[in-house]
Design an enzyme around this catalytic site. Structure first.
Site, PDB file in Angstrom:
ATOM      1  CE  LYS A  80       1.441  -6.296   3.719  1.00  0.00           C
ATOM      2  NZ  LYS A  80       1.760  -4.912   3.309  1.00  0.00           N
ATOM      3  CG  ASP A  81      -4.443  -9.000   9.859  1.00  0.00           C
ATOM      4  OD1 ASP A  81      -5.221  -8.655   8.942  1.00  0.00           O
ATOM      5  OD2 ASP A  81      -4.809  -9.128  11.056  1.00  0.00           O
ATOM      6  CB  THR A  82      -2.582  -3.802   7.014  1.00  0.00           C
ATOM      7  OG1 THR A  82      -1.288  -4.101   6.482  1.00  0.00           O
ATOM      8  CG2 THR A  82      -2.610  -2.316   7.385  1.00  0.00           C
ATOM      9  CB  THR A 142      -0.917  -0.018   1.236  1.00  0.00           C
ATOM     10  OG1 THR A 142      -1.654  -1.241   1.202  1.00  0.00           O
ATOM     11  CG2 THR A 142      -1.855   1.163   1.250  1.00  0.00           C
ATOM     12  CB  THR A 143       3.846   2.112   2.070  1.00  0.00           C
ATOM     13  OG1 THR A 143       3.129   1.766   3.258  1.00  0.00           O
ATOM     14  CG2 THR A 143       4.737   3.297   2.328  1.00  0.00           C
ATOM     15  CE1 TYR A 154      -1.495  -5.305   3.313  1.00  0.00           C
ATOM     16  CE2 TYR A 154      -1.034  -4.697   1.056  1.00  0.00           C
ATOM     17  CZ  TYR A 154      -1.248  -4.348   2.375  1.00  0.00           C
ATOM     18  OH  TYR A 154      -1.231  -3.021   2.749  1.00  0.00           O
ATOM     19  CG  ASN A 155      -6.907  -9.734   5.776  1.00  0.00           C
ATOM     20  OD1 ASN A 155      -7.734  -9.901   4.879  1.00  0.00           O
ATOM     21  ND2 ASN A 155      -7.267  -9.518   7.037  1.00  0.00           N
ATOM     22  CE1 TYR A 156      -5.474  -1.007   5.826  1.00  0.00           C
ATOM     23  CE2 TYR A 156      -4.115  -0.586   3.899  1.00  0.00           C
ATOM     24  CZ  TYR A 156      -4.716  -0.142   5.055  1.00  0.00           C
ATOM     25  OH  TYR A 156      -4.572   1.173   5.445  1.00  0.00           O
TER      26      TYR A 156
HETATM   27  C1  FW2 Z   1       1.914  -1.716   3.232  1.00  0.00           C
HETATM   28  C2  FW2 Z   1       1.827  -2.091   4.660  1.00  0.00           C
HETATM   29  C3  FW2 Z   1       1.658  -1.062   5.677  1.00  0.00           C
HETATM   30  C4  FW2 Z   1       0.378  -0.411   5.434  1.00  0.00           C
HETATM   31  C5  FW2 Z   1      -0.045   0.689   6.306  1.00  0.00           C
HETATM   32  C6  FW2 Z   1      -1.129   1.439   5.574  1.00  0.00           C
HETATM   33  O1  FW2 Z   1       1.804  -2.601   2.390  1.00  0.00           O
HETATM   34  O2  FW2 Z   1       2.118  -0.550   2.910  1.00  0.00           O
HETATM   35  O3  FW2 Z   1      -0.634  -1.252   5.068  1.00  0.00           O
HETATM   36  O4  FW2 Z   1       1.019   1.493   6.652  1.00  0.00           O
HETATM   37  O5  FW2 Z   1      -1.303   2.683   6.104  1.00  0.00           O
HETATM   38  O6  FW2 Z   1       1.844  -3.229   4.995  1.00  0.00           O
END
Ligand code: FW2
Length: 289
Positions: free
Chosen positions: A154-156, A42-43, A129-131
């Protein structure tokens, strides 16, 4: 052993991925003790990158492929599979993907099938990648069990207990949390952290990892509060944009600007951001010298 993973920013020049700047940035982070680079997160504005651009980020880091987790998520399975195969050929540590987003009413079994197809496409470890906040989908511990072939998550998520569920259900999974506010907890109770702050203060994250290892929890918690302050300041400006300036302010080199619709900060904002983080910067310089 726990891991410090950095979801690396994607540098742009004239609207295109700047591979050289990306490589130099990654080299600096790895030299400072970061364990793995998470590409196209995401970053890194991953959802805003074309598949060819995702590939360009990987090519930029081909010399460090074994230190890379490569995010291949696409709304077109064939494209994701193509990226996964290239990643396997270059020898990445793992690939990752967010679930199929935007389509809110797709059945759960299709979410499951997407990940199984990815696992089958290239014999290499696959991370979820779970967000949920960003994708509108929560691929939770129960669904991960059903998918069956994942190596990590990776759980955000601001909820540590949500992330812990993956580990409780399957202790063999590598489980990271992706919230900057839970770096200390992730280094203490999980397999590591994926923290966007690692782009500009990697030294602090590595120091936290070492403090936790030495059972100096008080020291690590103090550093967590520094991270919390930095994140709070960055959020006021829009973290995605501010992160680019923070790399220059803290690490001393420029990785360019983000790409619209993530707009760069204005000059006046850059000045106030610099002023707001000055005392924290001094504190960190003192801690690391
Ligand atoms: C990504 C992360 C961190 C973020 C988080 C979003 O992939 O960037 O999800 O900082 O504000 O794992």
């Amino acid at each position: 052993m726990t891991d410090v993973v950095v979801p690396i920013l994607t540098p742009f020049r004239d609207g295109e991925v700047n591979k050289e700047a990306l490589r130099l940035h990654a080299e600096n982070l790895l030299e400072k003790g970061v364990d793995y680079i998470f590409l196209n997160g995401t970053t890194g504005l991953g959802p805003a990158l074309y598949p060819e651009e995702k590939l360009a980020t990987l090519e930029a880091l081909r010399d460090y492929a074994d230190r890379v987790i490569f995010q291949v998520g696409e709304l077109n399975l064939d494209k994701a599979v193509e990226l996964a195969r290239k990643a396997r050929d270059l020898g990445v540590r793992a690939i990752a993907s967010y679930p199929v987003y935007y389509f809110q009413r797709i059945p759960e079994k299709h979410l499951v099938k997407y990940f199984r197809d990815l696992c089958a496409s290239a014999s290499l470890p696959v991370f979820l990648y779970n967000y949920p906040l960003a994708t509108g989908k929560d691929v939770d511990a129960r669904l991960v069990e059903e998918i069956g072939c994942l190596s990590g998550v990776k759980d955000t998520n601001e909820s540590l207990s949500h992330t812990l569920q993956y580990k409780l259900r399957n202790p063999k999974l590598i489980v990271y949390n992706g919230s900057d506010s839970l770096v200390f907890a992730s280094l203490t109770f999980l397999d590591g952290t994926v923290a966007s702050t690692g782009n500009y203060v990697p030294e602090v994250l590595v120091m936290m990892k070492n403090l936790v290892k030495a059972n100096d929890f008080e020291g690590a918690i103090k550093l967590q509060s520094l991270l919390d302050k930095l994140v709070e300041i960055a959020r006021k400006y829009g973290s995605f944009s501010a992160n680019y300036e923070l790399v220059r302010i803290f690490q001393g080199y420029s990785i360019g600007k983000p790409r619209p619709p993530i707009y760069p900060l204005e000059e006046s904002e850059i000045k106030t951001l610099e002023a707001e983080v000055r005392s924290i910067k001094d504190m960190i310089t003192e801690l690391t010298s």
